[in-house]
Design an enzyme around this catalytic site. Structure first.
Site, PDB file in Angstrom:
ATOM      1  N   THR A 185     -36.958  10.099  44.357  1.00  0.00           N
ATOM      2  CA  THR A 185     -37.466   8.726  44.259  1.00  0.00           C
ATOM      3  C   THR A 185     -38.308   8.641  42.999  1.00  0.00           C
ATOM      4  OG1 THR A 185     -39.474   9.158  45.489  1.00  0.00           O
ATOM      5  CG2 THR A 185     -37.571   8.475  46.764  1.00  0.00           C
ATOM      6  N   GLU A 330     -34.964   7.224  50.789  1.00  0.00           N
ATOM      7  CA  GLU A 330     -35.147   8.040  52.002  1.00  0.00           C
ATOM      8  C   GLU A 330     -34.267   7.595  53.165  1.00  0.00           C
ATOM      9  OE1 GLU A 330     -37.500   6.956  50.043  1.00  0.00           O
ATOM     10  OE2 GLU A 330     -39.237   8.289  49.959  1.00  0.00           O
ATOM     11  N   LYS A 438     -55.279  -8.336  49.248  1.00  0.00           N
ATOM     12  CA  LYS A 438     -56.255  -8.512  50.320  1.00  0.00           C
ATOM     13  C   LYS A 438     -57.243  -9.573  49.902  1.00  0.00           C
ATOM     14  CE  LYS A 438     -55.639  -3.699  51.358  1.00  0.00           C
ATOM     15  NZ  LYS A 438     -55.138  -3.237  50.059  1.00  0.00           N
ATOM     16  N   TRP A 443     -54.285 -10.651  54.583  1.00  0.00           N
ATOM     17  CA  TRP A 443     -53.266 -10.231  53.628  1.00  0.00           C
ATOM     18  C   TRP A 443     -52.470 -11.438  53.129  1.00  0.00           C
ATOM     19  CZ3 TRP A 443     -50.684  -5.439  56.374  1.00  0.00           C
ATOM     20  CH2 TRP A 443     -51.597  -4.371  56.338  1.00  0.00           C
TER      21      TRP A 443
HETATM   22  P1  ADP Z   1     -38.458   4.042  44.840  1.00  0.00           P
HETATM   23  O1  ADP Z   1     -39.078   4.286  46.178  1.00  0.00           O
HETATM   24  O2  ADP Z   1     -38.194   5.240  44.040  1.00  0.00           O
HETATM   25  O3  ADP Z   1     -39.089   2.898  44.076  1.00  0.00           O
HETATM   26  P2  ADP Z   1     -36.263   3.032  46.313  1.00  0.00           P
HETATM   27  O4  ADP Z   1     -34.994   2.463  45.840  1.00  0.00           O
HETATM   28  O5  ADP Z   1     -36.217   4.097  47.304  1.00  0.00           O
HETATM   29  O6  ADP Z   1     -36.976   3.528  45.037  1.00  0.00           O
HETATM   30  O7  ADP Z   1     -37.218   1.856  46.746  1.00  0.00           O
HETATM   31  C1  ADP Z   1     -37.294   1.430  48.063  1.00  0.00           C
HETATM   32  C2  ADP Z   1     -38.193   0.243  48.172  1.00  0.00           C
HETATM   33  O8  ADP Z   1     -37.621  -0.898  47.522  1.00  0.00           O
HETATM   34  C3  ADP Z   1     -38.409  -0.203  49.583  1.00  0.00           C
HETATM   35  O9  ADP Z   1     -39.369   0.586  50.228  1.00  0.00           O
HETATM   36  C4  ADP Z   1     -38.859  -1.643  49.383  1.00  0.00           C
HETATM   37  O10 ADP Z   1     -40.221  -1.721  49.026  1.00  0.00           O
HETATM   38  C5  ADP Z   1     -38.035  -2.086  48.203  1.00  0.00           C
HETATM   39  N1  ADP Z   1     -36.874  -2.832  48.664  1.00  0.00           N
HETATM   40  C6  ADP Z   1     -35.610  -2.395  48.753  1.00  0.00           C
HETATM   41  N2  ADP Z   1     -34.808  -3.384  49.205  1.00  0.00           N
HETATM   42  C7  ADP Z   1     -35.574  -4.470  49.418  1.00  0.00           C
HETATM   43  C8  ADP Z   1     -35.344  -5.802  49.897  1.00  0.00           C
HETATM   44  N3  ADP Z   1     -34.142  -6.238  50.218  1.00  0.00           N
HETATM   45  N4  ADP Z   1     -36.402  -6.619  49.996  1.00  0.00           N
HETATM   46  C9  ADP Z   1     -37.647  -6.220  49.671  1.00  0.00           C
HETATM   47  N5  ADP Z   1     -37.926  -4.995  49.215  1.00  0.00           N
HETATM   48  C10 ADP Z   1     -36.912  -4.123  49.080  1.00  0.00           C
END
Ligand code: ADP
Length: 543
Positions: A185, A330, A438, A443
């Site tokens: 990641t 993950e 915040k 929130w």
């Molecule tokens: P990294 O964690 O390395 O930035 P990832 O592709 O694993 O890359 O990122 C996952 C994150 O992307 C999620 O935890 C979320 O915050 C965001 N995410 C993915 N898809 C969506 C979605 N459809 N809407 C909102 N957030 C999203």
């Protein structure tokens, strides 16, 4: 008593075997880095993957070894994945957009033995090579005619290397729980973390993705894989499409609006999947050039929140059905998809778009909960927000070579996202935990404000961050890239929010930017945005 059914390990090579026998002539079409469109089919991909596996074995690659790839989506990259997993080794995808130090850290941490890379990345990798001690050989994904001059150790053109073996190879009979893929990641904070997929998790995840109601491709579809293979398994498309026999269209390195549009038209693309930034470019191109897609029916948008305005634009202006996909590296990565369930009734117009803007519901194999910070489960009432946690056979149980325990006592993984879940199981992300604003002890959802801002005609892209405020702790600041040719009217834009969101959610100010920074995975880079506005003070701060 044990049942009496066959034990048929869920191994990745079984997918390409199936594709070759059931959908052997179905095409895999790529925009090659050399320029021309390249055409092959699943039977040939399998044959060449078998050769690749045999060649890897001759290179001394053994089960469990890591073989890295740094490449755009193409048939050669696809063959490489199946070859690597087919010899029992682990394909390790590297995102070339990461910072140089991160790439070096990742390769050294993974101890990759080989690196297969596109010719366009040779200059970048030559700079890093002195620090990549574990790499014994560099295989350039091209042919002899296009092989660049390079100082990379034992460099060879992929086609020459492949030609040194025949396809008389038997796939390695590894355990289905053996590691097959590795993806780090981006690690916006701290070092990158390696997610280590198994054969079993990849096969099960591809089956989840193939289900109707998920991305759900079929043999009749032509699917453009916009999401890069170096980003979270390309959302399983390299496994799901051969599994169901869909035509696979690979865009190579060209993700600009014109190139994506041309490929959609030329290859009769019906479905696609990718991050919002790519779709913004396509929508802009189609709007500016008065083009409409003639075959494209459905687009999955994920990796970052899909702005509601994007859904409306795709559907109203271009007749393309959009659905949301949420997930993370993950979670293999697809966790939820935005299917409209019968329980919500028949929706039309604005209420349908409201529903589609939510991240959707989980398929069989993904369990979700939301909890408070101290782990107490929160109700599914659509309003209460909490930490989103997931559990299932395609969710990470730990990180590669890291001792940290990442699951709670019940086996749930904390996604780092903040979400609300409705009684029918539909989930809506309001923020990442680290981006939450915040204000006055409550929130504020940056995603909701961004969605609204993006629905204003003067806004091309919007991002919201919390900035310090003496009285309220934090207040939202709206950063905007203005739409082409539009006037800059911050007061007008702020008035637009009135009556549409709670008064105290209305941003404290609007700041215009030429560009909003994005991460290597195409998400809004809020860490960078907060740096840009580090010394910024809201006009009413201290009032
Ligand atoms: P990294 O964690 O390395 O930035 P990832 O592709 O694993 O890359 O990122 C996952 C994150 O992307 C999620 O935890 C979320 O915050 C965001 N995410 C993915 N898809 C969506 C979605 N459809 N809407 C909102 N957030 C999203």
């Amino acid at each position: 008593m044990q049942g009496l059914m066959q034990d048929w390990p869920l191994l990745i090579h079984r997918i390409i075997d199936h594709a070759a026998t059931q959908h052997g002539s179905r095409e895999v079409v790529s925009r090659s880095l050399e320029g021309p469109i390249h055409r092959t089919d699943y039977a040939t991909v399998r044959q060449r993957a078998l050769r690749g596996a045999k060649r890897l074995a001759r290179e001394g690659i053994k089960p469990g070894d890591r073989v890295a790839t740094m490449a755009w989506n193409s048939w050669r990259h696809l063959e490489a994945w199946y070859a690597i997993a087919g010899v029992g080794a682990i394909y390790h995808t590297i995102n070339p957009r990461l910072f140089a130090e991160q790439i070096v850290w990742i390769v050294n941490h993974a101890e990759d033995r080989l690196l297969m890379l596109d010719a366009c990345f040779v200059p970048l990798v030559e700079k890093l090579a002195p620090a990549l001690a574990s790499i014994e050989r560099y295989i350039i994904l091209t042919d002899a005619a296009h092989m660049p001059q390079t100082s990379l150790r034992n460099a060879v053109a992929y086609e020459d290397w492949l030609a040194e073996a025949d396809d008389d190879f038997v796939w390695a009979a590894v355990d289905e729980r053996a590691a097959a893929g590795l993806c780090y990641t981006s690690g916006t904070t701290g070092n990158p973390k390696g997610v280590l997929y198994t054969h079993r998790s990849n096969v099960l995840h591809a089956m989840q993705v193939c289900m109707t109601g998920s991305i759900g491709p079929s043999a009749n579809d032509s699917v453009l894989c916009v999401v890069p293979m170096f980003h979270a398994n390309a959302w399983a498309l390299p496994f799901a499409l051969p599994m169901c026999g869909a035509k696979m269209v690979m865009p190579g390195s060209r993700l600009d609006g014109a190139s994506v549009y041309d490929l959609i038209e030329a290859e009769g693309v019906t479905h696609s999947a990718g991050v919002p930034t790519v779709w913004l470019m396509l929508l802009d191109y189609m709007t500016t050039n008065a083009k409409k897609p003639s075959t494209l029916r459905q687009v999955a948008v994920g990796g970052a929140a899909c702005p509601r305005a994007m859904i409306v634009r795709f559907e109203r202006d271009f007749g393309v059905d959009v659905f949301h996909a949420w997930g993370m590296t993950e979670s293999s990565p697809v966790g939820t998809t935005g299917t409209i369930k019968p329980a919500v009734g028949k929706l039309e117009g604005e209420s349908l778009y409201d529903q589609k803007a939510k991240q959707g519901s989980a398929p069989f194999g993904v369990e979700m909960i939301i909890t408070s910070d101290d782990g107490v489960r929160l109700p599914w009432d659509g309003a209460t927000v909490g930490r989103l946690k997931v559990r299932g056979p395609c969710i990470a149980a730990g990180y590669y070579r890291q001792e940290t325990q990442i699951l709670d006592a019940e086996g749930f993984f904390d996604t780092g996202d903040i979400a609300a879940i409705e009684a029918d199981g539909t989930m809506r992300i309001t923020d990442r935990a680290k981006d939450v604003i915040k204000s006055g002890g409550e929130w504020i959802s940056s995603i909701e404000i961004e969605n609204l801002a993006m629905s204003h005609p003067d806004v091309a892209e919007a991002a919201v961050i919390g900035v310090p405020h003496e009285k309220w702790t934090e207040r939202p600041l709206l950063a905007v890239v203005p739409a082409r040719g539009s006037a800059r009217d911050p007061a007008g834009l702020l008035r637009f929010f009135e009556g549409r969101i709670a008064k105290w959610w209305i941003p404290g100010d609007v700041q215009y930017l030429e560009e909003i920074p994005h991460t290597a995975a195409g998400k809004i880079n809020k860490v960078r945005l907060r740096e840009i506005f580090r010394d910024y003070r809201l006009p009413d701060d201290g009032v």
